[in-house]
Design a protein around this motif. Structure first.
Motif, short mmCIF file in Angstrom:
data_model
loop_
_atom_site.label_atom_id
_atom_site.label_comp_id
_atom_site.label_asym_id
_atom_site.label_seq_id
_atom_site.Cartn_x
_atom_site.Cartn_y
_atom_site.Cartn_z
N GLY A 14 35.61 59.26 -11.52
CA GLY A 14 34.89 58.92 -12.75
C GLY A 14 35.68 59.40 -13.94
O GLY A 14 35.93 60.59 -14.08
N THR A 18 32.96 62.90 -19.18
CA THR A 18 32.92 64.14 -18.38
C THR A 18 34.11 64.21 -17.43
O THR A 18 34.80 65.24 -17.37
CB THR A 18 31.62 64.21 -17.55
N HIS A 36 40.28 58.97 -10.86
CA HIS A 36 40.00 57.58 -10.44
C HIS A 36 38.79 57.01 -11.16
O HIS A 36 37.78 57.71 -11.34
CB HIS A 36 39.66 57.52 -8.94
N ASP A 37 38.88 55.75 -11.53
CA ASP A 37 37.69 55.05 -12.02
C ASP A 37 37.84 53.56 -11.70
O ASP A 37 38.91 52.99 -11.93
CB ASP A 37 37.53 55.23 -13.54
N GLN A 39 36.63 51.19 -13.27
CA GLN A 39 36.74 50.43 -14.52
C GLN A 39 38.14 50.61 -15.10
O GLN A 39 38.73 51.69 -14.99
CB GLN A 39 35.73 50.94 -15.54
N ARG A 47 32.24 50.85 -24.38
CA ARG A 47 30.81 51.18 -24.53
C ARG A 47 30.47 51.42 -26.00
O ARG A 47 31.22 52.10 -26.69
CB ARG A 47 30.49 52.46 -23.74
N ARG A 49 28.33 53.41 -28.17
CA ARG A 49 27.39 54.51 -28.32
C ARG A 49 28.06 55.65 -29.08
O ARG A 49 29.29 55.62 -29.26
CB ARG A 49 26.85 55.01 -26.97
N PRO A 149 27.62 56.71 -6.43
CA PRO A 149 27.53 56.38 -5.00
C PRO A 149 28.02 57.54 -4.12
O PRO A 149 27.50 57.75 -3.02
CB PRO A 149 28.45 55.15 -4.86
N SER A 169 19.28 52.09 -29.22
CA SER A 169 20.32 52.59 -30.13
C SER A 169 20.87 51.43 -30.95
O SER A 169 20.96 50.29 -30.47
CB SER A 169 21.42 53.32 -29.36
N GLN A 204 24.05 56.06 -36.75
CA GLN A 204 23.55 55.59 -35.44
C GLN A 204 22.11 56.05 -35.32
O GLN A 204 21.81 57.21 -35.59
CB GLN A 204 24.40 56.22 -34.33
N VAL A 206 18.93 56.58 -32.74
CA VAL A 206 18.54 56.67 -31.33
C VAL A 206 17.02 56.77 -31.34
O VAL A 206 16.46 57.81 -31.70
CB VAL A 206 19.21 57.90 -30.66
N PHE A 249 18.15 51.52 -23.46
CA PHE A 249 18.41 51.94 -22.08
C PHE A 249 17.26 52.80 -21.60
O PHE A 249 16.60 53.47 -22.40
CB PHE A 249 19.76 52.66 -21.96
N GLU A 269 26.60 63.59 -15.60
CA GLU A 269 25.37 62.85 -15.26
C GLU A 269 25.23 62.52 -13.78
O GLU A 269 24.18 62.06 -13.36
CB GLU A 269 25.29 61.57 -16.11
N GLY A 281 22.45 65.55 -23.97
CA GLY A 281 23.08 64.92 -22.80
C GLY A 281 24.54 65.25 -22.57
O GLY A 281 24.89 65.95 -21.61
N LEU A 282 25.43 64.78 -23.44
CA LEU A 282 26.85 64.97 -23.18
C LEU A 282 27.25 66.45 -23.30
O LEU A 282 28.12 66.93 -22.58
CB LEU A 282 27.71 64.12 -24.13
C1 LIG Z 1 23.26 52.37 -21.82
C2 LIG Z 1 23.44 53.81 -22.20
C3 LIG Z 1 23.50 54.14 -23.55
C4 LIG Z 1 23.67 55.47 -23.92
N1 LIG Z 1 23.70 55.77 -25.25
C5 LIG Z 1 23.86 57.06 -25.62
C6 LIG Z 1 23.91 57.41 -27.00
O1 LIG Z 1 23.76 56.56 -27.88
N2 LIG Z 1 24.12 58.72 -27.32
C7 LIG Z 1 24.30 59.68 -26.35
O2 LIG Z 1 24.52 60.86 -26.67
N3 LIG Z 1 24.24 59.38 -25.05
C8 LIG Z 1 24.02 58.11 -24.67
N4 LIG Z 1 23.94 57.81 -23.34
C9 LIG Z 1 24.14 58.89 -22.36
C10 LIG Z 1 25.63 59.17 -22.23
O3 LIG Z 1 26.29 57.93 -22.06
C11 LIG Z 1 25.93 60.11 -21.10
O4 LIG Z 1 25.40 61.39 -21.44
C12 LIG Z 1 27.42 60.25 -20.81
O5 LIG Z 1 28.03 58.97 -20.69
C13 LIG Z 1 27.63 61.02 -19.52
O6 LIG Z 1 28.99 61.03 -19.21
P1 LIG Z 1 29.52 61.03 -17.72
O7 LIG Z 1 31.01 61.03 -17.86
O8 LIG Z 1 28.86 62.13 -16.94
O9 LIG Z 1 29.04 59.67 -17.06
P2 LIG Z 1 29.48 58.17 -17.45
O10 LIG Z 1 29.83 58.08 -18.88
O11 LIG Z 1 28.39 57.29 -16.92
O12 LIG Z 1 30.81 57.95 -16.63
C14 LIG Z 1 30.83 57.76 -15.24
C15 LIG Z 1 32.11 57.04 -14.85
O13 LIG Z 1 32.21 57.05 -13.43
C16 LIG Z 1 32.72 55.80 -13.00
N5 LIG Z 1 32.36 55.57 -11.60
C17 LIG Z 1 31.23 55.03 -11.10
N6 LIG Z 1 31.31 54.97 -9.75
C18 LIG Z 1 32.51 55.48 -9.40
C19 LIG Z 1 33.18 55.71 -8.16
N7 LIG Z 1 32.60 55.38 -7.00
N8 LIG Z 1 34.40 56.26 -8.16
C20 LIG Z 1 35.00 56.60 -9.32
N9 LIG Z 1 34.40 56.43 -10.54
C21 LIG Z 1 33.18 55.88 -10.56
C22 LIG Z 1 32.11 54.80 -13.96
O14 LIG Z 1 32.89 53.62 -14.02
C23 LIG Z 1 32.14 55.58 -15.28
O15 LIG Z 1 33.30 55.32 -16.02
C24 LIG Z 1 23.76 56.49 -22.94
C25 LIG Z 1 23.70 56.15 -21.58
C26 LIG Z 1 23.54 54.83 -21.21
C27 LIG Z 1 23.46 54.50 -19.74
#
Ligand SMILES: Cc1cc2nc3c(=O)[nH]c(=O)nc-3n(C[C@H](O)[C@H](O)[C@H](O)COP(=O)(O)OP(=O)(O)OC[C@H]3O[C@@H](n4cnc5c(N)ncnc54)[C@H](O)[C@@H]3O)c2cc1C
Length: 385
Positions: A14, A18, A36-37, A39, A47, A49, A149, A169, A204, A206, A249, A269, A281-282
């Motif tokens: 991912g 994070t 690895h990702d 995407q 995205r 946001r 997953p 948002s 922005q 929310v 969302f 997350e 959140g972040l």
């Molecule tokens: C639609 C939406 C809108 C949002 N808007 C806001 C906002 O306006 N403000 C705010 O503060 N927070 C917002 N959030 C919350 C915020 O996006 C999260 O707090 C933040 O993205 C968490 O970061 P993360 O890196 O843990 O997860 P993510 O950002 O979800 O990153 C996870 C990554 O893992 C990858 N992945 C998935 N499966 C696999 C796999 N099997 N192997 C390898 N990689 C994989 C995905 O492609 C993705 O790039 C929003 C969330 C969503 C869903």
């Protein structure tokens, strides 16, 4: 945090905010990291946001030598107004440098990926599936977001519930008379509404509300949307134009039943999701990374030991923030007569007692650890560390 665990290797799954920060934190401690990702870079950057960053996140970026690159994308705000529309009480948090920063996803993610590309300890594999199975000899960091997953494949539960509120948002233009360096958290009976300044008069929003209402609002014409938004905002804030297509969302409260297994740990997350109230959140995800960074710097650590220590150290912060955000939502998203005097009393106490304001801001910035802090925040600087 530098160069002490040379020879150790890790896979980070991912490359969201994070995972890419976790990869950099490990690499800066001397680990060889594969990130690895599935995407590709365009999808990762695409995205729409913006995140509110607290001082804990700013300090981590400084420690990892990233603040200088990320700071130009950040809009500081030196005032946070908190208003409860139900009880008509308000208070304000101020800080001489910044209460926090708002950063748009694209700028942030671009800098994180650029730093990963430049670091000799990180191999970036975007647009490719991750390895089939975890290797026990190396550390695996799962940062795959809420629908991970790999967490499910490990048999780790992700318990919790979905709020009836969703979260809408949108980016809007502020009237030129509004203070562009003030952020707002407005508690409304339908849910909290945050106003996060992005600079140049853009902001922005929310906007939490019952899911059906979010769905209806994103289908409104721009003028009807702005009319509803302006009705919901405090009188000091007026918006004049809608700058993008609003999206909503669902919002979940979820916590993994364990944070690691063997030499694999859950980060961001993949391990927890909370309501966006208070912009936690972040920042909470990045405090996972801060703990990982501290543990990864221990020369004698092994992947399994690191995972065990990480799991032990993260519980208090995660539970504290998840419970606190949920209580805030429940306390303020209503017009309950018995709760109004309690809300009025709490906000009046905050208004008239500056140590209490400092204490609650520390709590929102550092989690439960913030309760013990008596000093102010570090002043951010733009020097590479
Ligand atoms: C639609 C939406 C809108 C949002 N808007 C806001 C906002 O306006 N403000 C705010 O503060 N927070 C917002 N959030 C919350 C915020 O996006 C999260 O707090 C933040 O993205 C968490 O970061 P993360 O890196 O843990 O997860 P993510 O950002 O979800 O990153 C996870 C990554 O893992 C990858 N992945 C998935 N499966 C696999 C796999 N099997 N192997 C390898 N990689 C994989 C995905 O492609 C993705 O790039 C929003 C969330 C969503 C869903």
């Amino acid at each position: 945090m530098n160069g002490s665990a040379a020879g150790q290797s890790a896979v980070v799954q991912g490359a969201g905010p994070t995972g890419s920060l976790a990869a950099l934190a490990l690499a800066r401690s001397g680990w060889q990291v594969k990130l690895h990702d599935p995407q590709d870079a365009d999808a990762l950057l695409g995205r729409r946001r913006a995140y509110a960053l607290t001082h804990s996140s700013c300090e981590l970026l400084q420690q990892l030598g990233l603040w200088r690159a990320v700071a130009p994308h950040c809009q500081p705000f030196d005032r946070l107004e908190l208003l409860d529309q139900g009880s008509r009480c308000r208070t304000a948090f101020t800080a001489p440098d910044a209460v926090g920063w708002i950063v748009e996803h694209k700028g942030l993610q671009q800098e994180l990926l650029a730093a990963c590309r430049q670091h000799p300890g990180v191999q970036l594999h975007l647009g490719e599936p991750g390895p089939e199975a975890a290797n026990d000899e190396q550390l695996t960091v799962i940062a795959e977001g809420g629908n991970s997953p790999s967490r499910d494949n490990l048999g780790i539960g992700f318990g919790g519930f979905r709020y009836r509120q969703g979260c809408l948002s949108a980016i809007v233009q502020l009237d030129h008379q509004c203070n562009p360096a003030t952020a707002w958290e407005v508690f409304r009976p339908e849910g909290p509404l945050a106003v996060l300044p992005l600079g140049k008069g853009k902001t922005q929003i929310v906007w939490s509300a019952p899911r059906q209402r979010c769905e209806q609002r994103i289908q409104l014409s721009a003028s009807a949307f702005l009319e509803q938004l302006n009705d919901a905002l405090p009188e000091e804030v007026t918006t004049t134009a809608l700058l993008d297509q609003p999206a909503w969302f669902p919002v979940d409260w979820r916590l993994a039943t364990r944070l690691g297994r063997g030499s694999t740990l859950l980060c961001g997350e993949s391990a927890h999701r909370c309501h966006p109230v208070g912009g936690q959140g972040l920042n909470l995800c990045w405090r996972d990374v801060a703990t990982l960074a501290r543990l990864a710097g221990d020369r004698r650590t092994t992947p399994r030991l690191l995972v065990r220590r990480y799991s032990q150290r993260r519980w208090l912060d995660l539970l504290g923030v998840l419970i606190a955000t949920d209580l805030l939502v429940r306390l303020f998203s209503n017009r309950h007569r018995l709760l109004l005097p309690l809300r009025r009393f709490g906000i009046s106490m905050l208004s008239c007692c500056s140590p209490l304001r400092r204490w609650s801001l520390n709590l929102a910035t550092y989690g439960p650890k913030g309760m013990l802090l008596t000093t102010g925040w570090q002043q951010p600087n733009n020097q590479p560390s």
